[in-house]
Design a protein around this motif. Structure first.
Motif, PDB file in Angstrom:
ATOM      1  N   PRO A  73       0.522  -1.198   0.102  1.00  0.00           N
ATOM      2  CA  PRO A  73       0.500   0.305  -0.202  1.00  0.00           C
ATOM      3  C   PRO A  73       0.712   1.536   0.099  1.00  0.00           C
ATOM      4  CG  PRO A  73       0.234  -0.879   2.262  1.00  0.00           C
ATOM      5  CD  PRO A  73       1.089  -2.175   1.296  1.00  0.00           C
ATOM      6  N   THR A  74       0.333   2.085  -0.928  1.00  0.00           N
ATOM      7  CA  THR A  74       1.132   3.904  -0.529  1.00  0.00           C
ATOM      8  C   THR A  74       0.115   4.578  -0.423  1.00  0.00           C
ATOM      9  OG1 THR A  74       2.598   3.020  -2.319  1.00  0.00           O
ATOM     10  CG2 THR A  74       2.532   5.638  -2.365  1.00  0.00           C
ATOM     11  N   GLY A  75      -0.275   5.859   0.700  1.00  0.00           N
ATOM     12  CA  GLY A  75      -1.311   7.187   0.699  1.00  0.00           C
ATOM     13  C   GLY A  75       0.101   7.772   0.303  1.00  0.00           C
ATOM     14  N   LEU A  76      -0.547   8.467  -0.447  1.00  0.00           N
ATOM     15  CA  LEU A  76      -0.767   9.891  -0.637  1.00  0.00           C
ATOM     16  C   LEU A  76      -1.582  11.152   0.027  1.00  0.00           C
ATOM     17  CD1 LEU A  76       0.459   9.215  -3.868  1.00  0.00           C
ATOM     18  CD2 LEU A  76       2.502   9.173  -2.538  1.00  0.00           C
ATOM     19  N   VAL A  77      -0.976  12.417   0.472  1.00  0.00           N
ATOM     20  CA  VAL A  77      -1.611  12.946   1.311  1.00  0.00           C
ATOM     21  C   VAL A  77      -1.090  14.380   0.513  1.00  0.00           C
ATOM     22  CG1 VAL A  77      -2.463  14.792   2.993  1.00  0.00           C
ATOM     23  CG2 VAL A  77      -1.054  12.372   2.930  1.00  0.00           C
ATOM     24  N   TYR A  78      -2.765  15.009  -0.112  1.00  0.00           N
ATOM     25  CA  TYR A  78      -2.287  16.556  -0.674  1.00  0.00           C
ATOM     26  C   TYR A  78      -3.183  17.562  -0.094  1.00  0.00           C
ATOM     27  CZ  TYR A  78      -1.181  13.651  -5.224  1.00  0.00           C
ATOM     28  OH  TYR A  78      -0.355  12.668  -6.006  1.00  0.00           O
ATOM     29  N   VAL A  79      -2.699  18.245  -0.240  1.00  0.00           N
ATOM     30  CA  VAL A  79      -3.366  19.339   0.104  1.00  0.00           C
ATOM     31  C   VAL A  79      -3.082  21.066  -0.301  1.00  0.00           C
ATOM     32  CG1 VAL A  79      -3.229  21.182   2.214  1.00  0.00           C
ATOM     33  CG2 VAL A  79      -2.355  18.953   2.282  1.00  0.00           C
ATOM     34  N   ASN A  80      -4.126  21.681  -1.129  1.00  0.00           N
ATOM     35  CA  ASN A  80      -4.598  21.825  -2.268  1.00  0.00           C
ATOM     36  C   ASN A  80      -3.554  22.190  -3.513  1.00  0.00           C
ATOM     37  OD1 ASN A  80      -5.580  24.568  -1.059  1.00  0.00           O
ATOM     38  ND2 ASN A  80      -4.170  24.681   0.140  1.00  0.00           N
ATOM     39  N   GLY A  81      -4.140  20.553  -3.700  1.00  0.00           N
ATOM     40  CA  GLY A  81      -3.576  20.465  -5.056  1.00  0.00           C
ATOM     41  C   GLY A  81      -2.037  19.438  -5.016  1.00  0.00           C
ATOM     42  N   GLU A  82      -1.068  19.850  -3.895  1.00  0.00           N
ATOM     43  CA  GLU A  82       0.249  20.074  -3.279  1.00  0.00           C
ATOM     44  C   GLU A  82       0.491  18.348  -2.719  1.00  0.00           C
ATOM     45  OE1 GLU A  82       4.325  21.786  -1.895  1.00  0.00           O
ATOM     46  OE2 GLU A  82       2.489  23.177  -2.666  1.00  0.00           O
ATOM     47  N   LEU A  83       1.537  17.209  -3.051  1.00  0.00           N
ATOM     48  CA  LEU A  83       1.857  16.218  -2.149  1.00  0.00           C
ATOM     49  C   LEU A  83       2.735  17.015  -1.495  1.00  0.00           C
ATOM     50  CD1 LEU A  83       1.753  13.067  -2.371  1.00  0.00           C
ATOM     51  CD2 LEU A  83       4.150  12.677  -3.384  1.00  0.00           C
ATOM     52  N   LYS A  84       1.916  16.324  -0.030  1.00  0.00           N
ATOM     53  CA  LYS A  84       3.117  16.949   1.091  1.00  0.00           C
ATOM     54  C   LYS A  84       3.074  15.437   1.258  1.00  0.00           C
ATOM     55  CE  LYS A  84       1.806  21.751   1.257  1.00  0.00           C
ATOM     56  NZ  LYS A  84       2.665  22.046   0.918  1.00  0.00           N
ATOM     57  N   GLU A  85       2.748  14.330   1.794  1.00  0.00           N
ATOM     58  CA  GLU A  85       3.382  13.369   2.547  1.00  0.00           C
ATOM     59  C   GLU A  85       2.922  11.593   1.296  1.00  0.00           C
ATOM     60  OE1 GLU A  85       3.563  11.588   7.047  1.00  0.00           O
ATOM     61  OE2 GLU A  85       2.470  13.849   6.534  1.00  0.00           O
ATOM     62  N   LYS A  86       3.918  10.703   1.767  1.00  0.00           N
ATOM     63  CA  LYS A  86       4.243   9.901   0.819  1.00  0.00           C
ATOM     64  C   LYS A  86       4.524   8.315   2.199  1.00  0.00           C
ATOM     65  CE  LYS A  86       6.067   7.054  -2.506  1.00  0.00           C
ATOM     66  NZ  LYS A  86       6.688   7.273  -4.216  1.00  0.00           N
ATOM     67  N   LEU A  87       3.382   8.204   2.221  1.00  0.00           N
ATOM     68  CA  LEU A  87       4.331   6.715   3.101  1.00  0.00           C
ATOM     69  C   LEU A  87       3.977   5.536   2.201  1.00  0.00           C
ATOM     70  CD1 LEU A  87       1.149   7.638   5.964  1.00  0.00           C
ATOM     71  CD2 LEU A  87       3.384   7.966   5.792  1.00  0.00           C
ATOM     72  N   GLN A  88       4.689   5.471   2.121  1.00  0.00           N
ATOM     73  CA  GLN A  88       4.230   3.613   1.249  1.00  0.00           C
ATOM     74  C   GLN A  88       5.229   2.313   2.496  1.00  0.00           C
ATOM     75  OE1 GLN A  88       8.818   4.755  -0.808  1.00  0.00           O
ATOM     76  NE2 GLN A  88       7.761   3.780  -2.751  1.00  0.00           N
ATOM     77  N   GLY A  89       3.521   1.819   2.773  1.00  0.00           N
ATOM     78  CA  GLY A  89       3.427   0.705   3.639  1.00  0.00           C
ATOM     79  C   GLY A  89       3.235   2.064   5.115  1.00  0.00           C
ATOM     80  N   PHE A  90       2.633   0.851   5.673  1.00  0.00           N
ATOM     81  CA  PHE A  90       2.070   1.675   7.235  1.00  0.00           C
ATOM     82  C   PHE A  90       3.149   1.009   8.364  1.00  0.00           C
ATOM     83  CE2 PHE A  90      -2.484   2.459   6.063  1.00  0.00           C
ATOM     84  CZ  PHE A  90      -1.762   3.553   5.771  1.00  0.00           C
ATOM     85  N   GLY A  91       4.267   0.489   8.040  1.00  0.00           N
ATOM     86  CA  GLY A  91       5.190   0.033   8.960  1.00  0.00           C
ATOM     87  C   GLY A  91       4.906  -1.527   9.880  1.00  0.00           C
ATOM     88  N   PRO A  92       5.773  -1.479  10.484  1.00  0.00           N
ATOM     89  CA  PRO A  92       5.456  -2.669  11.571  1.00  0.00           C
ATOM     90  C   PRO A  92       4.507  -2.494  11.657  1.00  0.00           C
ATOM     91  CG  PRO A  92       7.194  -1.585  12.033  1.00  0.00           C
ATOM     92  CD  PRO A  92       6.836  -0.676  11.697  1.00  0.00           C
ATOM     93  N   LEU A  93       3.370  -3.792  11.917  1.00  0.00           N
ATOM     94  CA  LEU A  93       1.990  -3.612  12.524  1.00  0.00           C
ATOM     95  C   LEU A  93       1.565  -3.373  13.715  1.00  0.00           C
ATOM     96  CD1 LEU A  93      -0.860  -5.280  11.958  1.00  0.00           C
ATOM     97  CD2 LEU A  93       0.007  -7.143  12.542  1.00  0.00           C
ATOM     98  N   GLU A  94       2.458  -3.822  15.242  1.00  0.00           N
ATOM     99  CA  GLU A  94       2.200  -2.959  16.027  1.00  0.00           C
ATOM    100  C   GLU A  94       2.759  -1.315  15.568  1.00  0.00           C
ATOM    101  OE1 GLU A  94       6.699  -3.449  16.396  1.00  0.00           O
ATOM    102  OE2 GLU A  94       4.501  -4.934  15.276  1.00  0.00           O
ATOM    103  N   ASP A  95       2.928  -0.350  15.110  1.00  0.00           N
ATOM    104  CA  ASP A  95       2.965   1.240  14.203  1.00  0.00           C
ATOM    105  C   ASP A  95       1.872   1.849  13.705  1.00  0.00           C
ATOM    106  OD1 ASP A  95       5.193   1.036  16.546  1.00  0.00           O
ATOM    107  OD2 ASP A  95       6.222   0.666  15.276  1.00  0.00           O
ATOM    108  N   GLN A  96       1.182   0.917  12.917  1.00  0.00           N
ATOM    109  CA  GLN A  96       0.643   1.386  12.287  1.00  0.00           C
ATOM    110  C   GLN A  96      -0.605   2.023  12.705  1.00  0.00           C
ATOM    111  OE1 GLN A  96      -0.950  -2.068   9.379  1.00  0.00           O
ATOM    112  NE2 GLN A  96       1.318  -3.014   9.530  1.00  0.00           N
ATOM    113  N   ALA A  97      -1.414   2.092  13.610  1.00  0.00           N
ATOM    114  CA  ALA A  97      -2.515   2.553  13.803  1.00  0.00           C
ATOM    115  C   ALA A  97      -2.666   4.249  14.452  1.00  0.00           C
ATOM    116  CB  ALA A  97      -3.390   2.032  15.136  1.00  0.00           C
ATOM    117  N   GLN A  98      -0.663   4.138  14.897  1.00  0.00           N
ATOM    118  CA  GLN A  98      -0.713   5.266  15.277  1.00  0.00           C
ATOM    119  C   GLN A  98      -0.121   6.111  13.870  1.00  0.00           C
ATOM    120  OE1 GLN A  98      -1.006   5.807  18.795  1.00  0.00           O
ATOM    121  NE2 GLN A  98      -0.533   8.111  17.964  1.00  0.00           N
ATOM    122  N   LEU A  99       0.203   5.110  13.255  1.00  0.00           N
ATOM    123  CA  LEU A  99       0.879   6.226  12.155  1.00  0.00           C
ATOM    124  C   LEU A  99      -0.472   6.780  11.431  1.00  0.00           C
ATOM    125  CD1 LEU A  99       3.466   7.003   9.334  1.00  0.00           C
ATOM    126  CD2 LEU A  99       2.320   4.832   8.902  1.00  0.00           C
TER     127      LEU A  99
END
Length: 109
Positions: A73-99
């Motif tokens: 999975p890849t998450g992309l966060v945009y604000v005003n049409g501009e890419l602000k953050e890219k998440l390639q995966g959500f990391g270790p299972l125990e940290d995913q909810a917090q991330l």
């Protein structure tokens, strides 16, 4: 806002989604990706608590290729049409909810 059910068919659809004044969080997934099986329900659960964020889960098999997505999975966060953050995966299972929670919280304020 909240979870959208629209399908992205082409570049114009991407631009239409990104033209909102609200933050946009796109989660790209694949039906054959075991990590996506975990990521989608978590993403949807957290997204429901942040209705100000436009949140979409996009199946890579049914969505035009996005140049920032090289795996799922890849998450992309945009604000005003501009890419602000890219998440390639959500990391270790125990940290995913917090991330995921922290990412939504950052852009929902």
């Amino acid at each position: 806002m909240g979870l959208a059910t629209a399908t992205i068919a082409n570049a114009e659809d991407y631009q239409r989604v990104l033209s909102t004044p609200h933050p946009v969080f796109l989660l790209f997934v694949s039906a054959h990706c075991p990590a996506c099986t975990e990521a989608v329900p978590l993403f949807e659960k957290v997204a429901a608590r942040y209705p100000i964020v436009v949140s979409m889960v996009l199946d890579c098999a049914q969505t035009p290729r996005h140049p920032e997505v090289t795996g799922t999975p890849t998450g992309l966060v945009y604000v005003n049409g501009e890419l602000k953050e890219k998440l390639q995966g959500f990391g270790p299972l125990e940290d995913q909810a917090q991330l995921v929670e922290d990412t939504f919280a950052r852009y929902a304020s």
